[in-house]
Design a protein around this motif. Structure first.
Motif, short mmCIF file in Angstrom:
data_model
loop_
_atom_site.label_atom_id
_atom_site.label_comp_id
_atom_site.label_asym_id
_atom_site.label_seq_id
_atom_site.Cartn_x
_atom_site.Cartn_y
_atom_site.Cartn_z
N ILE A 188 -84.67 58.58 -5.82
CA ILE A 188 -84.95 57.37 -6.58
C ILE A 188 -85.13 56.22 -5.60
O ILE A 188 -84.26 55.95 -4.76
CB ILE A 188 -83.81 57.05 -7.56
CG1 ILE A 188 -83.68 58.19 -8.58
CG2 ILE A 188 -84.07 55.73 -8.26
CD1 ILE A 188 -82.50 58.05 -9.50
N LEU A 189 -86.24 55.54 -5.72
CA LEU A 189 -86.55 54.41 -4.85
C LEU A 189 -86.22 53.12 -5.59
O LEU A 189 -86.68 52.91 -6.71
CB LEU A 189 -88.03 54.43 -4.48
CG LEU A 189 -88.54 53.32 -3.59
CD1 LEU A 189 -87.86 53.39 -2.23
CD2 LEU A 189 -90.04 53.45 -3.43
N VAL A 190 -85.40 52.27 -4.97
CA VAL A 190 -85.00 51.01 -5.57
C VAL A 190 -85.37 49.89 -4.60
O VAL A 190 -84.97 49.91 -3.44
CB VAL A 190 -83.48 50.98 -5.86
CG1 VAL A 190 -83.08 49.63 -6.42
CG2 VAL A 190 -83.09 52.11 -6.79
N TYR A 191 -86.16 48.95 -5.08
CA TYR A 191 -86.53 47.80 -4.26
C TYR A 191 -85.49 46.69 -4.45
O TYR A 191 -85.26 46.25 -5.55
CB TYR A 191 -87.91 47.27 -4.66
CG TYR A 191 -89.03 48.24 -4.37
CD1 TYR A 191 -89.41 48.51 -3.07
CD2 TYR A 191 -89.70 48.88 -5.41
CE1 TYR A 191 -90.44 49.40 -2.80
CE2 TYR A 191 -90.74 49.77 -5.14
CZ TYR A 191 -91.09 50.02 -3.84
OH TYR A 191 -92.10 50.89 -3.57
N LEU B 111 -88.66 39.83 0.01
CA LEU B 111 -88.69 38.76 1.02
C LEU B 111 -89.54 39.21 2.21
O LEU B 111 -90.44 38.49 2.66
CB LEU B 111 -87.28 38.41 1.47
CG LEU B 111 -87.17 37.46 2.66
CD1 LEU B 111 -87.79 36.12 2.34
CD2 LEU B 111 -85.71 37.32 3.08
N MET B 112 -89.27 40.40 2.72
CA MET B 112 -90.02 40.90 3.88
C MET B 112 -91.49 41.13 3.53
O MET B 112 -92.38 40.92 4.37
CB MET B 112 -89.38 42.18 4.41
CG MET B 112 -88.00 41.94 5.02
SD MET B 112 -87.95 40.62 6.24
CE MET B 112 -89.01 41.29 7.50
N LYS B 113 -91.76 41.55 2.30
CA LYS B 113 -93.15 41.75 1.87
C LYS B 113 -93.92 40.43 1.94
O LYS B 113 -95.02 40.38 2.46
CB LYS B 113 -93.16 42.31 0.44
CG LYS B 113 -94.54 42.55 -0.10
CD LYS B 113 -94.50 43.13 -1.50
CE LYS B 113 -95.89 43.25 -2.06
NZ LYS B 113 -95.89 43.70 -3.45
#
Length: 83
Positions: free
Chosen positions: A4-7, A13-15
């Motif tokens: 599971i990918l959680v942003y 912020l880095m994006k």
């Protein structure tokens, strides 16, 4: 195996920073408090990153290069403006 990918907020912020702030840019001071960062890109463009960490939309006013910007920033959001 399930992955599971959680942003998290730091991802966003880095994006914003990596997309809008160019190599060779430098940070400039603002008098807006702890909710913003500003940079000057090598081409002279000013980039302002504003975070609204509150649970409500917020109306902001920013003056850059003697021009007034008014904007409504969404609750819990990162916002990038360039001048």
């Amino acid at each position: 195996m399930l992955c599971i990918l959680v942003y998290n907020p730091e991802f966003y912020l880095m994006k914003h920073l990596s997309h809008f702030v160019k190599k060779g840019a430098y940070r400039i001071d603002t008098n807006g408090g702890n909710d913003n960062l500003a940079f000057v890109n090598p081409d002279g463009e000013i980039v302002l990153l504003y975070v609204n960490a509150t649970k409500e939309d917020k109306n902001i006013k920013v003056i850059v290069k003697n021009k007034l910007l008014t904007a409504t920033v969404k609750a819990n959001s990162f916002n990038t403006f360039s001048f």
